[in-house]
Design a protein around this motif. Structure first.
Motif, PDB file in Angstrom:
ATOM      1  N   PRO A   1       0.603  -1.247   0.024  1.00 20.41           N
ATOM      2  CA  PRO A   1       0.202  -0.015  -0.350  1.00 20.41           C
ATOM      3  C   PRO A   1       1.252   1.283  -0.005  1.00 20.41           C
ATOM      4  N   ALA A   2       0.109   2.694  -0.479  1.00 22.71           N
ATOM      5  CA  ALA A   2       1.065   3.784  -0.997  1.00 22.71           C
ATOM      6  C   ALA A   2       0.738   3.901   0.910  1.00 22.71           C
ATOM      7  N   ALA A   3       1.497   4.957   1.506  1.00 27.90           N
ATOM      8  CA  ALA A   3       2.829   5.663   2.043  1.00 27.90           C
ATOM      9  C   ALA A   3       1.438   5.768   3.885  1.00 27.90           C
ATOM     10  N   LEU A   4       0.608   7.127   2.682  1.00 29.13           N
ATOM     11  CA  LEU A   4      -0.595   7.652   2.808  1.00 29.13           C
ATOM     12  C   LEU A   4      -2.087   7.154   1.854  1.00 29.13           C
ATOM     13  N   ALA A   5      -2.933   7.302   2.707  1.00 24.97           N
ATOM     14  CA  ALA A   5      -3.816   6.737   2.425  1.00 24.97           C
ATOM     15  C   ALA A   5      -4.573   7.981   0.444  1.00 24.97           C
ATOM     16  N   ILE A   6      -4.654   7.069  -0.185  1.00 31.32           N
ATOM     17  CA  ILE A   6      -5.000   8.202  -1.520  1.00 31.32           C
ATOM     18  C   ILE A   6      -6.960   7.557  -1.910  1.00 31.32           C
ATOM     19  N   PRO A   7      -7.390   8.409  -2.261  1.00 30.48           N
ATOM     20  CA  PRO A   7      -7.163  10.201  -3.210  1.00 30.48           C
ATOM     21  C   PRO A   7      -6.799  10.991  -1.099  1.00 30.48           C
ATOM     22  N   ALA A   8      -5.492  11.601  -1.257  1.00 32.48           N
ATOM     23  CA  ALA A   8      -5.185  13.022  -0.160  1.00 32.48           C
ATOM     24  C   ALA A   8      -4.596  13.937  -0.815  1.00 32.48           C
ATOM     25  N   VAL A   9      -3.975  14.846  -0.221  1.00 31.46           N
ATOM     26  CA  VAL A   9      -2.740  15.777  -1.042  1.00 31.46           C
ATOM     27  C   VAL A   9      -2.124  16.033   0.324  1.00 31.46           C
ATOM     28  N   ALA A  10      -0.279  15.828  -0.435  1.00 31.77           N
ATOM     29  CA  ALA A  10       0.458  16.408   0.657  1.00 31.77           C
ATOM     30  C   ALA A  10       1.133  16.936  -0.001  1.00 31.77           C
ATOM     31  N   SER A  11       2.326  17.760   0.504  1.00 32.93           N
ATOM     32  CA  SER A  11       3.485  18.604  -0.067  1.00 32.93           C
ATOM     33  C   SER A  11       4.183  18.113  -1.166  1.00 32.93           C
ATOM     34  N   ARG A  12       4.318  16.969  -0.543  1.00 36.04           N
ATOM     35  CA  ARG A  12       5.099  16.306  -2.217  1.00 36.04           C
ATOM     36  C   ARG A  12       4.875  14.983  -2.285  1.00 36.04           C
ATOM     37  N   ALA A  13       4.656  14.624  -3.331  1.00 35.41           N
ATOM     38  CA  ALA A  13       4.146  13.045  -4.373  1.00 35.41           C
ATOM     39  C   ALA A  13       5.134  11.825  -3.301  1.00 35.41           C
ATOM     40  N   GLU A  14       6.165  12.190  -2.501  1.00 30.71           N
ATOM     41  CA  GLU A  14       6.950  11.268  -2.091  1.00 30.71           C
ATOM     42  C   GLU A  14       6.608  10.510  -1.147  1.00 30.71           C
ATOM     43  N   ALA A  15       5.354  11.818   0.065  1.00 33.17           N
ATOM     44  CA  ALA A  15       4.856  11.042   1.051  1.00 33.17           C
ATOM     45  C   ALA A  15       3.971  10.183   1.108  1.00 33.17           C
ATOM     46  N   PHE A  16       3.887   9.973  -0.476  1.00 32.59           N
ATOM     47  CA  PHE A  16       3.061   8.675  -0.590  1.00 32.59           C
ATOM     48  C   PHE A  16       3.739   7.661  -1.244  1.00 32.59           C
ATOM     49  N   VAL A  17       4.594   7.030  -0.891  1.00 30.12           N
ATOM     50  CA  VAL A  17       5.749   6.572  -1.496  1.00 30.12           C
ATOM     51  C   VAL A  17       6.338   5.281   0.097  1.00 30.12           C
ATOM     52  N   PRO A  18       5.603   3.831  -0.165  1.00 33.41           N
ATOM     53  CA  PRO A  18       6.290   3.479   0.754  1.00 33.41           C
ATOM     54  C   PRO A  18       8.714   3.152   1.060  1.00 33.41           C
ATOM     55  N   GLU A  19       9.016   2.956   1.966  1.00 34.31           N
ATOM     56  CA  GLU A  19      10.011   3.235   2.357  1.00 34.31           C
ATOM     57  C   GLU A  19      10.758   1.933   1.560  1.00 34.31           C
ATOM     58  N   GLY A  20      11.628   2.335   0.664  1.00 36.00           N
ATOM     59  CA  GLY A  20      12.653   1.842  -0.478  1.00 36.00           C
ATOM     60  C   GLY A  20      12.342   1.706  -1.772  1.00 36.00           C
ATOM     61  N   PHE A  21      10.955   3.018  -2.275  1.00 33.00           N
ATOM     62  CA  PHE A  21      11.141   3.680  -3.445  1.00 33.00           C
ATOM     63  C   PHE A  21      11.561   4.794  -3.642  1.00 33.00           C
ATOM     64  N   SER A  22      12.784   4.601  -4.916  1.00 33.75           N
ATOM     65  CA  SER A  22      13.251   6.344  -5.232  1.00 33.75           C
ATOM     66  C   SER A  22      12.544   6.001  -6.993  1.00 33.75           C
ATOM     67  N   LEU A  23      12.153   7.615  -6.866  1.00 33.53           N
ATOM     68  CA  LEU A  23      11.691   7.939  -8.571  1.00 33.53           C
ATOM     69  C   LEU A  23      12.821   7.899  -9.341  1.00 33.53           C
ATOM     70  N   GLU A  24      11.723   7.052 -10.475  1.00 31.24           N
ATOM     71  CA  GLU A  24      13.341   6.368 -11.507  1.00 31.24           C
ATOM     72  C   GLU A  24      13.085   7.463 -13.065  1.00 31.24           C
ATOM     73  N   ARG A  25      11.055   7.321 -12.916  1.00 35.08           N
ATOM     74  CA  ARG A  25      10.591   8.694 -13.967  1.00 35.08           C
ATOM     75  C   ARG A  25       9.567   9.281 -13.387  1.00 35.08           C
ATOM     76  N   GLU A  26       9.352  10.321 -14.548  1.00 38.65           N
ATOM     77  CA  GLU A  26       8.057  11.426 -14.425  1.00 38.65           C
ATOM     78  C   GLU A  26       8.049  11.525 -15.847  1.00 38.65           C
TER      79      GLU A  26
END
Length: 224
Positions: free
Chosen positions: A37-62
């Motif tokens: 699951p995402a780190a935060l419940a979706i749908p929701a708003v956070a200051s940045r996208a990375e707030a929703f990403v579980p630990e251990g994942f890093s951005l590859e492309r956008e």
């Protein structure tokens, strides 16, 4: 790696099971991992996208584009140390990042067989839809496969749905090819056998069919 539909005209569950079947002749199976699951419940708003990403994942492309909501539509690919990829969808605006979808429909980094990680996945936003293209190539078996998934957002249910799927398998030594299509909005399916000239698939025999049931949602599909 892209999955083959062996009987998409049966019930919806059978069609999805077909997505997990290996393309003929390609011998390496990649079992899907558990849903994370995402780190935060979706749908929701956070200051940045990375707030929703579980630990251990890093951005590859956008990629960015018009997803029909307020703010700029964003589709992001995240990858962990094991090569597993996750998809985060949302919009970016003055108030932060609104996440609308999270799921595991992207090929892993090694699922392209003889295609490197930077070539086995294409991601784009077009006509307010997210299009995922999953490619694989087996040089030993002379088989190339591409599967295209089209995801569409439903504002009423606030979920992403699989709108359509197309898969093309080409036997490169002979030019023979097989194509499967599913339109989840209409329930129409089409299996065809023919040949591929390098740009266009030409069908010689076609078997139409029909699916029943609701389209699968992004958060219900764990393909990798």
């Amino acid at each position: 790696m892209p999955r083959r539909f062996d009987a998409p005209r049966a019930a919806l569950g059978v069609a999805l099971a077909g997505m997990l079947a290996l393309a003929a002749g390609v011998a390496r199976a990649e079992a899907a991992g558990p849903y994370i699951p995402a780190a935060l419940a979706i749908p929701a708003v956070a200051s940045r996208a990375e707030a929703f990403v579980p630990e251990g994942f890093s951005l590859e492309r956008e990629v960015e584009g018009d997803l029909g909501g307020q703010g700029r539509g964003v589709a992001q690919v995240y990858r962990n140390a094991g090569g597993r990829r996750a998809l985060l969808l949302g919009t970016r605006g003055p108030g932060g990042f609104e996440a609308t979808g999270w799921g595991f429909v992207l090929p892993c980094a090694t699922c392209g067989l003889d295609l490197p990680a930077d070539r086995n996945l294409e991601l784009e936003i077009r006509r307010q839809r997210v299009i995922v293209t999953d490619r694989s190539l087996s040089k030993a078996d002379a088989i190339s496969t591409s599967a295209q998934l089209i995801l569409q957002y439903d504002g009423q249910s606030r979920r992403w749905w699989l709108q359509a799927l197309r898969q093309l398998t080409v036997f490169t030594r002979t030019g023979r090819a097989e194509e499967s299509r599913i339109d989840y909005e209409t329930g129409d399916t089409r299996d065809a056998v023919g040949y591929y000239d390098g740009q266009v698939f030409f069908a010689e025999s076609v078997q139409p069919g029909k699916l029943e049931g609701d389209p699968p949602t992004l958060d219900s599909l764990v393909l990798y």
